[in-house]
Design a protein around this motif. Structure first.
Motif, mmCIF file in Angstrom:
data_model
loop_
_atom_site.group_PDB
_atom_site.id
_atom_site.type_symbol
_atom_site.label_atom_id
_atom_site.label_comp_id
_atom_site.label_asym_id
_atom_site.label_seq_id
_atom_site.Cartn_x
_atom_site.Cartn_y
_atom_site.Cartn_z
ATOM 1 N N HIS A 131 0.808 -1.220 0.000
ATOM 2 C CA HIS A 131 0.000 0.000 0.000
ATOM 3 C C HIS A 131 0.841 1.269 0.000
ATOM 4 O O HIS A 131 0.324 2.359 -0.261
ATOM 5 C CB HIS A 131 -0.941 0.007 1.214
ATOM 6 N N HIS A 165 -2.782 -1.494 -5.667
ATOM 7 C CA HIS A 165 -1.986 -0.394 -5.086
ATOM 8 C C HIS A 165 -1.238 0.439 -6.132
ATOM 9 O O HIS A 165 -0.231 1.069 -5.811
ATOM 10 C CB HIS A 165 -0.988 -0.924 -4.045
ATOM 11 N N TYR A 199 -7.399 4.763 -3.632
ATOM 12 C CA TYR A 199 -7.586 3.367 -3.259
ATOM 13 C C TYR A 199 -9.039 2.941 -3.369
ATOM 14 O O TYR A 199 -9.891 3.712 -3.773
ATOM 15 C CB TYR A 199 -7.017 3.123 -1.871
ATOM 16 N N GLU A 201 -10.026 -0.915 -4.592
ATOM 17 C CA GLU A 201 -9.702 -1.563 -5.857
ATOM 18 C C GLU A 201 -10.931 -1.814 -6.729
ATOM 19 O O GLU A 201 -10.859 -1.688 -7.952
ATOM 20 C CB GLU A 201 -8.983 -2.900 -5.586
ATOM 21 N N THR A 488 -3.977 8.936 -2.639
ATOM 22 C CA THR A 488 -4.382 8.286 -1.397
ATOM 23 C C THR A 488 -3.173 8.130 -0.485
ATOM 24 O O THR A 488 -2.140 7.599 -0.899
ATOM 25 C CB THR A 488 -4.989 6.902 -1.681
#
Length: 677
Positions: A131, A165, A199, A201, A488
């Motif tokens: 991440h 990510h 973010y 997904e 993000t």
């Protein structure tokens, strides 16, 4: 003569507004051409130039609101689409969010809709980031080549790429694009790192795939109209800004609410000039009605929107759309009830009264039969066959056991309640009291039901702008160039290093500045607006708040957190301002790059003598509670201070205001009709 022209393509008509260097406005309409919207666009340009006695060389800029991307999604035309994602995550579209419409009580009956890309067209590629963007496993070029060749051999040309990510580091997605360019050069590719760099997904995947799905059609359409436009072409985006056609072609997903966004912005401009900073807007068209909220002169924004069944997580004006337009079809349900919409007769064949072969009664037919609209539209350009409308309504009324008048009045009542429920969704469900906000009604069918909406919702006042049928096209001339950038970074407020937001905001502002430079804005004409998405730790979703300019130091952080507490309390009725058990978490940082334009000047008019009889053109039988002989007024002959009391009808080129008994419409100094009980 240097002209700026706004062109808004609707379901029934294409609206055109031209603004010259002196601030004078000229408006017109032309029928939309659903089979090829570019033809209606070209016809609109030709018609407005002929009215002005101008030529293509006199046009400085064309601003366009389009429904091409919207209609493709609403009609679910997303065939021949491929998806590339991270190895081990090939079922991301199938898993989705496990949400069931209308709550879990519906889970026994709800049938899961097909995914935007079927499972056999999903390919996974090795490689993994965490991440923070750190590489856990390198990009696997062999599996990438295999995926590209699969799509090439299957003839799949529109491909979306979303790796896990990639918002933190886009390198793997960029490598995938290089492979696709080499192995499948005919492919149209959308990368999530370019479409939506934040973010979540599933939402990022679907948004990227929607972009890929509409890109071929949108790019082809833009190319066709660019060939016919001698001037610079700007396209309306869902976020309330415009961009050049070249920039929009890179991210066509940004146009999914292009037309409705222009209307909300035009209404905001008109309302603020009239001293009404916060209003509810209602854009009534031929196919649907769009409602939005304007707070302190700016339409509210959201990133939680959807088009049809597809979640689209891009910045867009918060608009609720219902199938309650002039062309909405009235029908009898299997249980014998009268229903209106959401299906529409559209522009071709259109309502029965258009005389183009329509076979079903619509809202427009009900207005025509009750005498609430004239027997012709657009100053006589579109004659109405009222007899055909009455015959169609008589057949429906017979099935329902009603008189023609009762059936027509019932159609309009249902349509008004459909619009009222949409307004409640955009206000009450957002924590706003609808009774605090004036209603700005526009669009060809927008003003037709305002008196009923004032009663149903308890609204204080309704405002009908000048040329309401062309307000969306006018709104295109009030819009700045705008581009949104996001990153993000999930971190608790107590652990936030000021260097992190400083670096991210600097990166985002540089990205936005580069986009504005491509649009021709020098450094001294660029403006940047910061915002941030925050939440309480453990919450699933965020609240967006504006962030102040200046260095992101401790004072900056405290001010953003204070605004978050205030916004959370306004939305949900509570906050945890002084409760350490609920720490605040930063999620997304955003920057909007804005290139300001010169907006139209709305000059105040001198007051008249207070006698509206100068605008009286005659009378006709109109049905409100019963048939009555109602006076008919021409709006353009009314002067500020003139007040018309219902029952009456006020007509103009692109729209009509039926004024019910007990209501008054007064013209203000800006040319707006202000309707009150």
């Amino acid at each position: 003569m240097r002209l700026r022209i706004g062109i808004d393509t609707g379901g029934t008509f294409t609206d055109v507004v031209a603004l010259d260097a002196d601030g004078a406005l000229v408006t017109t309409k032309t029928p939309s051409t659903p089979a090829d919207p570019a033809a209606g666009f070209a016809a609109g340009v030709t018609k407005i130039l002929a009215l002005l006695g101008a030529g293509p060389d006199d046009v400085a800029a064309l601003c366009h609101g389009t429904t091409v991307a919207t209609n493709r999604l609403l009609e679910d035309r997303v065939d021949d689409l491929g998806f590339v994602t991270t190895e081990g995550f090939g079922s991301i579209l199938e898993i989705a969010r496990q949400s069931v419409p209308d709550g879990y009580g519906n889970s026994y009956f709800w049938v899961k809709p097909p995914r935007i890309v079927p499972a056999h067209r999903v390919r996974t590629v090795g490689g993994r980031l965490d991440h923070t963007g750190a590489e856990l496993r390198p990009f696997d070029e062999d599996s990438a080549v295999a995926a590209a060749r699969f799509f090439r051999d299957a003839g799949i040309r529109a491909i979306g790429v979303c790796f896990l990510h990639s918002y933190a580091d886009p390198s793997h997605e960029l490598a995938m694009r290089d492979v696709l360019a080499r192995e499948h050069p005919d492919a149209v590719v959308s990368l999530s790192c370019e479409v939506l760099r934040e973010y979540r997904e599933y939402e990022r995947s679907v948004t990227t795939l929607v972009d890929a799905a509409v890109k071929p059609a949108m790019n082809g359409y833009l190319a066709r109209i660019a060939e016919r436009a001698a001037a610079r072409l700007l396209v309306m985006k869902s976020n309330g800004g415009v961009l050049s056609a070249e920039e929009v072609a890179r991210q066509p997903i940004t146009t999914v609410l292009s037309g409705p966004a222009a209307g909300a912005l035009g209404a905001a401009h008109v309302a603020s000039r009239a001293g009404r900073g916060s209003v509810v807007t209602l854009d009534g068209g031929g196919t649907s009605t769009d409602v939005a909220v304007v707070l302190d002169g700016e339409p509210t924004l959201t990133t939680e929107g959807s088009i049809g069944r597809h979640p689209v997580k891009i910045p867009m004006i918060d608009i609720v759309t219902v199938g309650a337009g002039g062309g909405s079809v009235a029908w009898r349900s299997p249980d014998g009830a009268l229903k209106v919409g959401p299906r529409s007769a559209g522009a071709d064949p259109g309502p029965l009264c258009y005389g183009r072969g329509g076979t079903e009664a619509t809202v427009t037919d009900a207005h025509a039969v009750l005498g609430r609209i004239p027997p012709h539209l657009l100053g006589g350009e579109v004659p109405l066959d009222v007899a055909a409308a009455r015959a169609g309504l008589a057949a429906l009324a017979g099935d329902l056991g009603l008189t023609v008048e009762r059936a027509a009045a019932g159609i309009l009542e249902i349509s008004a309640w459909n619009q009222a429920n949409a307004i409640r969704r955009i206000t009450v469900k957002r924590g706003l009291d609808v009774r605090d906000y004036p209603l700005v009604a526009f669009g060809g069918s927008g003003p037709l039901l305002v008196c009923r909406l004032l009663d149903v919702l308890g609204l204080p006042v309704a405002v009908v702008p000048e040329n309401p049928g062309n307000l969306s096209a006018f709104g295109l001339l009030t819009v700045d160039v705008r581009n949104d950038c996001v990153r993000t970074r999930v971190v608790r407020d107590a652990e936030l290093d000021p260097a992190l937001p400083a670096a991210i905001y600097a990166e985002l502002e540089a990205e936005a500045a580069e986009a504005l430079a491509r649009e021709g804005f020098p450094p001294d004409r660029r403006r940047f607006a910061r915002s941030a998405d925050l939440r309480y730790y453990g919450q699933a979703f965020e609240v967006r708040v504006a962030a102040p300019a200046g260095p992101p130091d401790g004072a900056f952080r405290a001010e953003v957190v204070r605004r978050f507490h205030d916004a959370h309390e306004a939305l949900y009725g509570y906050c945890h301002r002084d409760d350490p058990r609920h720490p605040v978490e930063w999620v997304n940082l955003r920057v909007s790059g804005i290139g300001p334009i010169d907006r139209p000047r709305l000059a105040e008019r001198p007051p008249g003598d207070g006698d509206p009889s100068r605008a009286l053109t005659g009378a006709r039988r109109v049905h409100f509670d019963d048939w009555t002989e109602a006076p008919v007024y021409r709006r353009e002959k009314l002067a500020p201070g003139d007040a018309v009391t219902g029952p009456a009808v006020i007509e103009e080129f692109g729209s009509t205001l039926p004024l019910h008994p007990g209501f008054t419409a007064e013209l203000d100094g800006h040319g707006n009709l202000v309707v009150t009980r």
